[in-house]
Design an enzyme around this catalytic site. Structure first.
Site, PDB file in Angstrom:
ATOM      1  N   THR A  61       0.832  -1.206   0.000  1.00 30.60           N
ATOM      2  CA  THR A  61       0.000   0.000   0.000  1.00 30.60           C
ATOM      3  C   THR A  61       0.865   1.253   0.000  1.00 30.60           C
ATOM      4  O   THR A  61       0.589   2.205  -0.738  1.00 30.60           O
ATOM      5  CB  THR A  61      -0.963  -0.003   1.209  1.00 30.60           C
ATOM      6  OG1 THR A  61      -1.781  -1.167   1.130  1.00 30.60           O
ATOM      7  CG2 THR A  61      -1.845   1.237   1.219  1.00 30.60           C
ATOM      8  N   CYS A  62       1.907   1.255   0.798  1.00 28.29           N
ATOM      9  CA  CYS A  62       2.789   2.426   0.897  1.00 28.29           C
ATOM     10  C   CYS A  62       3.494   2.705  -0.429  1.00 28.29           C
ATOM     11  O   CYS A  62       3.565   3.848  -0.884  1.00 28.29           O
ATOM     12  CB  CYS A  62       3.839   2.200   1.986  1.00 28.29           C
ATOM     13  SG  CYS A  62       3.149   1.735   3.590  1.00 28.29           S
ATOM     14  N   HIS A  63       4.009   1.647  -1.030  1.00 26.29           N
ATOM     15  CA  HIS A  63       4.838   1.748  -2.233  1.00 26.29           C
ATOM     16  C   HIS A  63       4.024   2.046  -3.488  1.00 26.29           C
ATOM     17  O   HIS A  63       4.478   2.766  -4.368  1.00 26.29           O
ATOM     18  CB  HIS A  63       5.605   0.429  -2.390  1.00 26.29           C
ATOM     19  CG  HIS A  63       6.586   0.392  -3.505  1.00 26.29           C
ATOM     20  ND1 HIS A  63       7.682   1.217  -3.561  1.00 26.29           N
ATOM     21  CD2 HIS A  63       6.635  -0.386  -4.613  1.00 26.29           C
ATOM     22  CE1 HIS A  63       8.370   0.941  -4.658  1.00 26.29           C
ATOM     23  NE2 HIS A  63       7.760  -0.016  -5.316  1.00 26.29           N
TER      24      HIS A  63
END
Length: 173
Positions: A61-63
Site C-alpha cells: 500500500t505504501c509503495h
C-alpha cells in the site's frame, strides 16, 4: 490503529530524524550515501511542511498507493505554499534512501527515518505490527505543519489510503 495524542492547533514535539540527502552519486545502486541528522526545530521551524507517514517502505500500500500520488502532485503542493514535502517511516535511513531512489523522489520529497517510531509514538501515532513481524512502526497518517503547529492531521482509521492521501491533504491546504 493509532490513537493520536496530538490535535490540530498543537505544536509538535521535538523530533530527530536520520536522512540521506540525494546526490548524483546515489544514482549508482552500489552507493549508500551518508546519513545526516535533522530535527523538527531546525528544519521545519518557520516553514509549511507536509509529512506523510507510512508503516513501511516498499510495502504494497505504501509503495504503490500512498507515496506515488504525493510525487505526482508535488507541483500542486508547492503551488499551495508548501516548503517541504517528506515521507516518514520507522525504516532505517538506508532503506528510506533506497526506497526514495526506486520511487524517483530525488530531493523533491525527503525520505526521513523516524527510528523506532519515536517521534510518531510521542504523538500517539505509532502502531505495533509485531503480529506480522514488523514490530513498532509509524502509523499511516499525514500531517500539515505551519511553523511546527499542526494545521491538518489525517490518521487512517483502517487499511487503505483516504484521509492521509495526497487528495485529502491538498484539499486541506
Amino acid at each position: 490503529m493509532a490513537t493520536p495524542t496530538i490535535a490540530v492547533g498543537d505544536k509538535v514535539p521535538h523530533g530527530t530524524f536520520k536522512y540521506i540527502p540525494h546526490t548524483p552519486e546515489l544514482d549508482d545502486p552500489l552507493v549508500c550515501g551518508t546519513p545526516t541528522t535533522i530535527t523538527t526545530t531546525e528544519f521545519f521551524a518557520g516553514k509549511k511542511v507536509v509529512l506523510v507517514s507510512v508503516p513501511g517502505a516498499f510495502t504494497p500500500t505504501c509503495h504503490v498507493n500512498h507515496l506515488p500520488p504525493f510525487l505526482a502532485r508535488y507541483d500542486e503542493f508547492k503551488a499551495k505554499g508548501v516548503d517541504i514535502v517528506a515521507v516518514l517511516a520507522a525504516n532505517d535511513a538506508f532503506v528510506m534512501s533506497g526506497w526514495a531512489r526506486v520511487e524517483g523522489l530525488k530531493d523533491k520529497i525527503l525520505a526521513l527515518s523516524d527510528g523506532n517510531a519515536e517521534w510518531s509514538k510521542a504523538m500517539g501515532l505509532s502502531v505495533d505490527l509485531s503480529h506480522i513481524g514488523f514490530g513498532l512502526r509509524t502509523a499511516r497518517y499525514a500531517i500539515v505543519l505551519d511553523d511546527l503547529v499542526v494545521k491538518y492531521l489525517g490518521v487512517e482509521p483502517g487499511h487503505g489510503v483516504t484521509v492521509s492521501g495526497a487528495d485529502a491533504v491538498l484539499e486541506a491546504l
